[in-house]
Design a protein around this motif. Structure first.
Motif, mmCIF file in Angstrom:
data_model
loop_
_atom_site.group_PDB
_atom_site.id
_atom_site.type_symbol
_atom_site.label_atom_id
_atom_site.label_comp_id
_atom_site.label_asym_id
_atom_site.label_seq_id
_atom_site.Cartn_x
_atom_site.Cartn_y
_atom_site.Cartn_z
ATOM 1 N N GLU A 147 0.755 3.380 5.131
ATOM 2 C CA GLU A 147 0.260 2.006 5.330
ATOM 3 C C GLU A 147 -0.016 1.341 3.986
ATOM 4 O O GLU A 147 0.284 0.157 3.784
ATOM 5 C CB GLU A 147 -1.008 2.020 6.189
ATOM 6 N N ILE A 148 -0.603 2.104 3.061
ATOM 7 C CA ILE A 148 -0.920 1.552 1.729
ATOM 8 C C ILE A 148 0.366 1.186 0.995
ATOM 9 O O ILE A 148 0.471 0.120 0.379
ATOM 10 C CB ILE A 148 -1.745 2.563 0.898
ATOM 11 N N ASP A 149 1.367 2.058 1.073
ATOM 12 C CA ASP A 149 2.641 1.823 0.397
ATOM 13 C C ASP A 149 3.335 0.579 0.944
ATOM 14 O O ASP A 149 3.833 -0.262 0.186
ATOM 15 C CB ASP A 149 3.535 3.052 0.570
ATOM 16 N N ASN A 150 3.353 0.438 2.267
ATOM 17 C CA ASN A 150 4.024 -0.713 2.881
ATOM 18 C C ASN A 150 3.332 -2.024 2.519
ATOM 19 O O ASN A 150 3.986 -3.041 2.266
ATOM 20 C CB ASN A 150 4.069 -0.540 4.406
ATOM 21 N N GLU A 151 1.985 -2.001 2.476
ATOM 22 C CA GLU A 151 1.250 -3.213 2.101
ATOM 23 C C GLU A 151 1.481 -3.550 0.629
ATOM 24 O O GLU A 151 1.645 -4.715 0.256
ATOM 25 C CB GLU A 151 -0.244 -3.012 2.369
ATOM 26 N N ALA A 152 1.521 -2.518 -0.229
ATOM 27 C CA ALA A 152 1.772 -2.737 -1.656
ATOM 28 C C ALA A 152 3.170 -3.316 -1.866
ATOM 29 O O ALA A 152 3.377 -4.180 -2.722
ATOM 30 C CB ALA A 152 1.612 -1.428 -2.427
ATOM 31 N N TYR A 153 4.125 -2.856 -1.057
ATOM 32 C CA TYR A 153 5.495 -3.366 -1.158
ATOM 33 C C TYR A 153 5.542 -4.852 -0.820
ATOM 34 O O TYR A 153 6.232 -5.636 -1.480
ATOM 35 C CB TYR A 153 6.401 -2.578 -0.217
ATOM 36 N N LYS A 154 4.777 -5.258 0.190
ATOM 37 C CA LYS A 154 4.725 -6.673 0.564
ATOM 38 C C LYS A 154 4.137 -7.514 -0.572
ATOM 39 O O LYS A 154 4.602 -8.621 -0.861
ATOM 40 C CB LYS A 154 3.844 -6.865 1.801
ATOM 41 N N ARG A 155 3.091 -6.986 -1.202
ATOM 42 C CA ARG A 155 2.400 -7.758 -2.255
ATOM 43 C C ARG A 155 3.191 -7.765 -3.559
ATOM 44 O O ARG A 155 3.160 -8.751 -4.302
ATOM 45 C CB ARG A 155 1.001 -7.170 -2.496
ATOM 46 N N GLY A 156 3.858 -6.665 -3.864
ATOM 47 C CA GLY A 156 4.710 -6.610 -5.038
ATOM 48 C C GLY A 156 3.986 -6.333 -6.342
ATOM 49 O O GLY A 156 4.476 -5.604 -7.193
ATOM 50 N N THR A 157 2.817 -6.923 -6.521
ATOM 51 C CA THR A 157 2.071 -6.782 -7.765
ATOM 52 C C THR A 157 0.638 -7.239 -7.541
ATOM 53 O O THR A 157 0.344 -7.916 -6.557
ATOM 54 C CB THR A 157 2.706 -7.646 -8.887
ATOM 55 N N SER A 158 -0.241 -6.861 -8.445
ATOM 56 C CA SER A 158 -1.557 -7.492 -8.464
ATOM 57 C C SER A 158 -1.408 -8.887 -9.062
ATOM 58 O O SER A 158 -0.511 -9.128 -9.878
ATOM 59 C CB SER A 158 -2.538 -6.672 -9.302
ATOM 60 N N VAL A 159 -2.260 -9.810 -8.643
ATOM 61 C CA VAL A 159 -2.188 -11.189 -9.147
ATOM 62 C C VAL A 159 -3.497 -11.515 -9.855
ATOM 63 O O VAL A 159 -4.576 -11.378 -9.276
ATOM 64 C CB VAL A 159 -1.952 -12.191 -7.991
ATOM 65 N N TYR A 160 -3.392 -11.934 -11.112
ATOM 66 C CA TYR A 160 -4.567 -12.253 -11.921
ATOM 67 C C TYR A 160 -4.737 -13.765 -11.993
ATOM 68 O O TYR A 160 -3.929 -14.464 -12.611
ATOM 69 C CB TYR A 160 -4.417 -11.657 -13.324
ATOM 70 N N LEU A 161 -5.761 -14.271 -11.327
ATOM 71 C CA LEU A 161 -6.082 -15.695 -11.366
ATOM 72 C C LEU A 161 -7.196 -15.926 -12.387
ATOM 73 O O LEU A 161 -7.696 -14.986 -13.004
ATOM 74 C CB LEU A 161 -6.494 -16.171 -9.972
ATOM 75 N N VAL A 162 -7.580 -17.176 -12.549
ATOM 76 C CA VAL A 162 -8.551 -17.516 -13.596
ATOM 77 C C VAL A 162 -9.863 -16.751 -13.437
ATOM 78 O O VAL A 162 -10.417 -16.242 -14.404
ATOM 79 C CB VAL A 162 -8.829 -19.042 -13.590
ATOM 80 N N ASP A 163 -10.341 -16.659 -12.185
ATOM 81 C CA ASP A 163 -11.671 -16.087 -11.984
ATOM 82 C C ASP A 163 -11.691 -14.860 -11.085
ATOM 83 O O ASP A 163 -12.741 -14.400 -10.690
ATOM 84 C CB ASP A 163 -12.610 -17.152 -11.397
ATOM 85 N N ARG A 164 -10.509 -14.320 -10.740
ATOM 86 C CA ARG A 164 -10.481 -13.166 -9.845
ATOM 87 C C ARG A 164 -9.134 -12.455 -9.931
ATOM 88 O O ARG A 164 -8.154 -13.008 -10.423
ATOM 89 C CB ARG A 164 -10.756 -13.604 -8.406
#
Length: 354
Positions: A296-313
């Motif tokens: 489940e973790i792998d499939n969700e990570a595949y959907k997201r592709g990467t972590s996203v770094y925004l200005v405040d989070r």
């Protein structure tokens, strides 16, 4: 050669004349009991855009019919371009009159009516919309007495979305909102939608970040099944696993992340060797130990592709139990890594690695 390849090869033959599904079934000697499966394969090929079904219910390949499949790239001035699926084909110019209700990011079928001429792109007209690319749109709500409309944040979506008064969700002027499209554009009629979320006034702190999250479908929360799987991961490393690995806990290993960083993906170590060379170690958190393929973790990570770094989070690719926990090289705790050691001379040349 599978049945799809055989069908394609046959349809691409120079002598082929468009046939319907029954005629194709006869050609391939499909028995009565297998007709349903054969017709289903033709439907799949149409959805995959490898074949085109005409108004006469006959099948052909796009390249023999002066047709091109691809995705629309809109422009703020109302026209657009087709970005073909075949990367070797040139982009196709689509005037505003020839978009025929297609919007930015839609997958479409285009008929070419003007060939490329030197630097000029070929020109065409959208004849079929295969898949819509904008189920929801983020934009600024503008209110009038009896209705409202939303101006999309993305300038490539060059049309405003009409909002009936009953579907405004009490949004006020200059609110950032998320709109669900309920009626797609036809002719000169704009798309119609309903407000499904009010993010806040355009000038309020935090509204811009929420807008980005909604625009790119970024979710700060994880599905329950993913969180459950993450919670079942032990923070203790089994002794058996430690014994089969190279133990580097006596080394000085440091990160270059800032002091307020929460997820420390990697670290480095450096030692001067007796021969004057240096040993540089680079140590990457070993996520593969915890995240197994098709979990489940792998499939969700595949959907997201990467972590996203925004200005405040940060919107992490993995649940925080992993990203900030067992897969983060925090000080004074045991962690698993994939490490490479490089022997480097005084001039910076890599002499050896392991």
């Amino acid at each position: 050669m599978n049945i799809k390849d055989k069908i394609l090869k046959f349809i691409k033959e120079q002598a082929y004349k468009p046939m319907n599904k029954k005629e194709l079934a006869n050609i391939f000697d499909i028995q009565k009991g297998d007709l349903k499966e054969f017709y289903s394969i033709l439907d799949e090929m149409e959805k995959e855009c490898s074949v085109v079904k005409t108004r006469e219910d006959t099948y052909g390949v796009p390249e023999k019919m002066n047709l091109v499949f691809g995705k629309i790239q809109g422009n703020a001035r109302g026209f657009g371009f087709l970005l073909p699926d075949d990367k070797e084909d040139r982009d196709v110019f689509l005037s505003s009159n020839n978009l025929n209700g297609a919007l930015h990011n839609d997958r479409v079928l285009v008929r070419l009516y003007k060939k490329a001429d030197g630097d000029k792109r070929p020109e065409g007209e959208v004849i079929r919309i295969i898949e819509r690319g904008n189920k929801n749109i983020v934009g600024i709500f503008q209110k009038s007495k009896s209705f409202g409309f939303v101006v999309p944040d993305d300038e490539k979506v060059s049309v405003d979305v009409f909002i009936p008064k009953s579907e405004s969700e009490n949004a006020r002027n200059d609110d950032k909102v998320v709109v669900e499209i309920t009626k797609w554009p036809e002719g000169r009629r704009n798309p119609e939608g309903k407000v499904i979320e009010v993010l806040g006034n355009v000038d309020e702190v935090g509204t811009d970040i929420l807008s980005i999250e909604r625009k790119y479908n970024l979710s700060e929360t994880f599905p329950e099944e993913v969180l459950r799987e993450a919670e079942n991961i032990s923070e203790e490393i089994p002794e058996k696993e430690i014994k089969r690995r190279l133990d580097l806990r006596d080394k000085t290993i440091f990160t270059i992340d800032g002091i307020d960083a929460k997820d420390l993906d990697d670290g480095v170590s450096i030692e001067k060797l007796d021969d004057g060379n240096y040993q540089l170690g680079v140590h990457i958190a070993d996520v593969t130990y915890y995240v197994k393929e098709n979990s489940e973790i792998d499939n969700e990570a595949y959907k997201r592709g990467t972590s996203v770094y925004l200005v405040d989070r940060v919107i992490p690719m993995l649940p925080r139990k992993l990203s900030n926990g067992v897969c983060s090289l925090n000080p004074d705790v045991d962690r698993l890594t994939l490490s490479v050691f490089m022997t480097i001379d005084k001039d910076g040349n890599v002499k050896d690695q392991k």
